[in-house]
Design an enzyme around this catalytic site. Structure first.
Site, PDB file in Angstrom:
ATOM      1  N   CYS A 161       0.626  -1.265   0.214  1.00 59.99           N
ATOM      2  CA  CYS A 161       0.134   0.008   0.108  1.00 59.99           C
ATOM      3  C   CYS A 161       0.947   1.172  -0.003  1.00 59.99           C
ATOM      4  O   CYS A 161       2.145   1.081   0.370  1.00 59.99           O
ATOM      5  CB  CYS A 161      -0.906  -0.007   1.248  1.00 59.99           C
ATOM      6  N   TYR A 197      -5.943 -13.368  -2.447  1.00 57.77           N
ATOM      7  CA  TYR A 197      -5.653 -12.925  -1.119  1.00 57.77           C
ATOM      8  C   TYR A 197      -6.175 -13.876  -0.193  1.00 57.77           C
ATOM      9  O   TYR A 197      -7.221 -14.025   0.028  1.00 57.77           O
ATOM     10  CB  TYR A 197      -5.653 -11.502  -0.742  1.00 57.77           C
ATOM     11  N   HIS A 223      -6.412 -12.129   9.307  1.00 56.93           N
ATOM     12  CA  HIS A 223      -6.742 -10.793   9.998  1.00 56.93           C
ATOM     13  C   HIS A 223      -7.175  -9.908   9.056  1.00 56.93           C
ATOM     14  O   HIS A 223      -7.797  -8.653   9.556  1.00 56.93           O
ATOM     15  CB  HIS A 223      -5.492 -10.219  10.686  1.00 56.93           C
ATOM     16  N   ASP A 246       4.918  -8.886   9.615  1.00 59.53           N
ATOM     17  CA  ASP A 246       5.356  -9.050   8.109  1.00 59.53           C
ATOM     18  C   ASP A 246       6.447  -7.814   7.962  1.00 59.53           C
ATOM     19  O   ASP A 246       7.371  -7.810   7.211  1.00 59.53           O
ATOM     20  CB  ASP A 246       4.338  -8.974   7.300  1.00 59.53           C
TER      21      ASP A 246
END
Ligand code: ADP
Ligand code: SF4
Length: 684
Positions: free
Chosen positions: A31, A171, A175, A267
């Site tokens: 993002c 995807y 979460h 991550d």
């Protein structure tokens, strides 16, 4: 320079479904705070990655339908054909460089609240939404909802293929994504054929993968973005056997496995909490179970580490989000044998903070990131020098270093003068604090370049007076003298100084970084809310002192929520034995104790024994030299001085990223007529 043969393996082409990636450098979805709101900016930023040699360039998470609306976050959106056209700018630009374009389709289930569309999101179960703790629960999907979701995903895949994408992602993350929520043993409490046994919980993911393959598999490779350690046992530990079984059940379906670890904060782990390649032990099993290529991340900036991951059979493609942000030209630099000129990511996550604050991406190491469209900035190309010849830069923190480096690249003669006995300013000092060693890359990258140039003179232990700056003989003077942490406690809470009597010594973060050693017990008043208060607390606790950190916020290091490591910071402080007191301000120090007041109820005013008090409240810009030179303005012309400016923390103390940006901007804009400076806006 030529490519080192050890890195040849990184430049082998890799087949992914119907396409071939020209090398193993793969910009995974990330993002960027642009997405649906600033699509031209997003496309120009992705195009720069393709120019820099990445074989695959991906979008961010992209909404497939209004039922899954991530707003106010600026992520991608491919609800309609109109959205599709926005992505064509990206795919055209990526293809023009011989790279493949990938899109990450997503439905976020109960993560987001449908704030724009006002549609209650649906999910595997009725679950409170995560975003903003919004008072809304998702509704549990029935069979029609599941059919609708599959259809929307399929239609989005068709729009993506029509928009020119070569790789379409499905995807799966517990979460943040519907497919992952169905797969999760913790979240999925259904009693139908989509719940219970793993074969049932994986059903939706398999169906969506198969739908996508049947819809666009002839034109596009189908990737699964799979969180390799999402499966959890009752105690919350990774259930490796279930993860392996999941991969086994799906291994024949996707053309590519993009693997990562659970939760974005882990991550995109900051360098304070984990080294390069930190995901290997949790993702490594996937490659052993599948025959198609595997891509994964790990903040890879070292080509040795990348080649090692491939040779050891951990990954087939080197995934990167942050390293591609810090240096879009990383692949081309490895290819050209220019390893020393890679602008290595420092793992600070200022990039993530931009997405979280819904503004275009920015980066500590790469000041051009996010400015490709609106300012036309290129990370490797700067305009040739203009009419003037030389610049004196005073101060070698991130602002001065970046300013000098960019001026040097433009062809100016540069003198860089630093008062201290080392270059680097705050990054040199802060990188000696626990966990921040990687931040020194901000200095190392720039100093190396400056040292290679014949047009730059570097002076350390050089403190020029205002008079002396005038006679140096440069056309321009740039003051980058930084800032100093205040000792008087002024900041967000206090607008007059915080009284502390002689029973308590006051040390600022600068004193401690300069070698000052407080006596315990120590009280730190963190009214800054970023990393400094916590990292000083950690250092002093590791030095064996009794430390209490007081903050008026509800949580320690509140800003660090945006850099994803706030909870890790809090955990680290607790592990180090630091006492944490939230929702209180330090109001005075006397008789060997600091007095606190609750931010709402001042009658609650505990006292804490204290011999050393460390205010981490705000910084005072160092303006004395600038002010003195400005006071002599009438003499500038006699000495050929055309301008005197100031940049970075000595103007407005902020992040290292902001100082680098201001240094770059000043240098890039020197001698450029104001009319030629662009700032393109986008209708949103
Ligand atoms: P910024 O983040 O704006 O780059 P820093 O505080 O990191 O600011 O760096 C400022 C640098 O300027 C420090 O290394 C400091 O030693 C140096 N400096 C401050 N005053 C002077 C001066 N009068 N002459 C030369 N260097 C100075
Ligand atoms: Fe790396 Fe920091 Fe840049 Fe993000 S902002 S890419 S973490 S250097």
């Amino acid at each position: 320079m030529v490519r080192d043969a050890r890195y040849d393996i990184l430049f082998e082409p890799i087949r992914i479904g119907p396409h071939v990636a020209k090398n193993r450098f793969y910009q995974v979805p990330h993002c960027n705070g642009m997405g649906v709101r600033y699509p031209e900016s997003m496309a120009a930023m992705r195009a720069m990655k393709a120019k820099g040699g990445w074989a695959v360039v991906s979008t961010e998470e992209t909404e497939i339908h209004r039922n899954s609306d991530f707003r106010p976050l600026n992520e991608g959106s491919i609800w309609t054909d109109g959205d599709r056209r926005a992505f064509e700018r990206m795919t055209d630009a990526v293809h023009a460089e011989g790279a493949l374009a990938a899109v990450q389709l997503s439905h976020s289930g109960h993560r987001d609240a449908g704030l724009y569309s006002r549609e209650a999101p649906f999910s595997v179960t009725s679950h409170p939404v995560n975003a903003f703790n919004y008072p809304l629960q998702s509704r549990q999907m029935d069979k029609q909802d599941i059919r609708d979701y599959r259809r929307w995903h399929r239609e989005a895949a068709l729009r993506a293929a029509d928009a020119g994408f070569d790789i379409v992602y499905v995807y799966c993350r517990a979460h943040s994504n519907l497919n992952g929520m169905f797969l999760s043993r913790q979240l999925n409490d259904r009693s139908d054929e989509y719940g219970g046994a793993l074969e049932n919980r994986v059903r939706l993911l398999r169906e969506v993968l198969e739908d996508t393959k049947s819809a666009v598999g002839d034109r596009c490779a189908i990737a699964v973005r799979f969180t390799a350690d999402d499966a959890r046992d009752r105690e919350g530990n990774h259930d490796l056997a279930e993860s392996e079984d999941t991969v086994g059940l799906l291994s024949h379906v996707p053309d590519l496995w993009d693997v990562n670890v659970r939760e974005w904060r882990l991550d995109s782990l900051t360098s304070r909490f984990g080294p390069e390649g930190h995901q290997e032990d949790r993702i490594g099993y996937v490659k052993r179970l599948v025959e198609v290529p595997v891509v994964g991340v790990g903040r890879f900036t070292s080509p040795d580490m990348m080649a090692s991951q491939i040779r050891r059979g951990v990954l087939d493609l080197i995934g990167a989000a942050r390293p591609s942000i810090a240096d879009p030209f990383l692949p081309k630099k490895v290819e050209a044998g220019a390893i020393d000129s890679i602008r290595e990511c420092i793992g600070c996550n200022i990039c993530a903070s931009a997405d979280e604050t819904m503004v275009p991406l920015r980066c500590t190491q790469n000041p051009t990131m996010g400015e490709e469209f609106r300012k036309g900035w290129h990370p490797e190309i700067v305009p040739d020098k203009g009419a003037s010849a030389s610049v004196l830069v005073i101060g070698s923190g991130p602002a001065g270093l970046e300013c000098a480096t960019t001026l040097m690249k433009r062809g100016y003669d540069v003198i860089l003068s630093e008062r201290a006995s080392e270059f680097g300013g705050r990054v040199a000092r802060e990188s000696r604090l626990p966990g921040l060693a990687t931040w020194k890359r901000v200095l190392d990258y720039r100093l190396y370049q400056l040292q290679q140039s014949g047009s730059v003179s570097l002076f350390e232990q050089s403190e020029l007076s205002a008079d002396e700056t005038l006679v140096v003989g440069c056309d321009h003077i740039v003051i980058a003298t930084g800032s100093a942490w205040r000792a008087d406690g002024l900041g967000r809470t206090h607008r007059t100084h915080l009284p502390v009597d002689n029973s308590i010594s006051i040390l600022t973060p600068d004193d401690i970084m300069g070698g000052g050693r407080p006596d315990g017990p120590v009280v730190i008043f963190d009214d800054d809310h970023y990393y400094m208060g916590s990292v000083i607390a950690e250092k002093l606790a590791l030095d064996g002192l009794e430390v209490t950190l007081v903050t008026p916020e509800s949580v320690v290091s509140a800003f660090s929520e945006l850099t994803l490591d706030r909870s890790l910071i809090e955990t680290r402080l607790l592990e180090c034995g630091v006492s944490l007191i939230e929702r209180h301000a330090c109001v005075r120090g006397e008789d060997g104790a600091v007095h606190l007041a609750h931010v709402l109820d001042r009658s609650r005013s505990p006292r804490i024994p204290c011999r050393s008090f460390v205010p981490v409240t705000s910084r005072a810009p160092r303006t004395a030299l600038f002010d003195a030179i400005v006071a002599m303005q009438s003499r500038w012309a006699d000495h050929g001085i055309r301008s005197v400016s100031r940049i970075g923390d000595c103007v407005a103390p902020s992040t290292i990223a902001a100082a680098v940006y201001e240094g770059h901007r000043w240098a890039r804009e020197l001698d450029v007529p104001a009319a030629d400076l662009i700032f393109r806006t986008e209708a949103s």
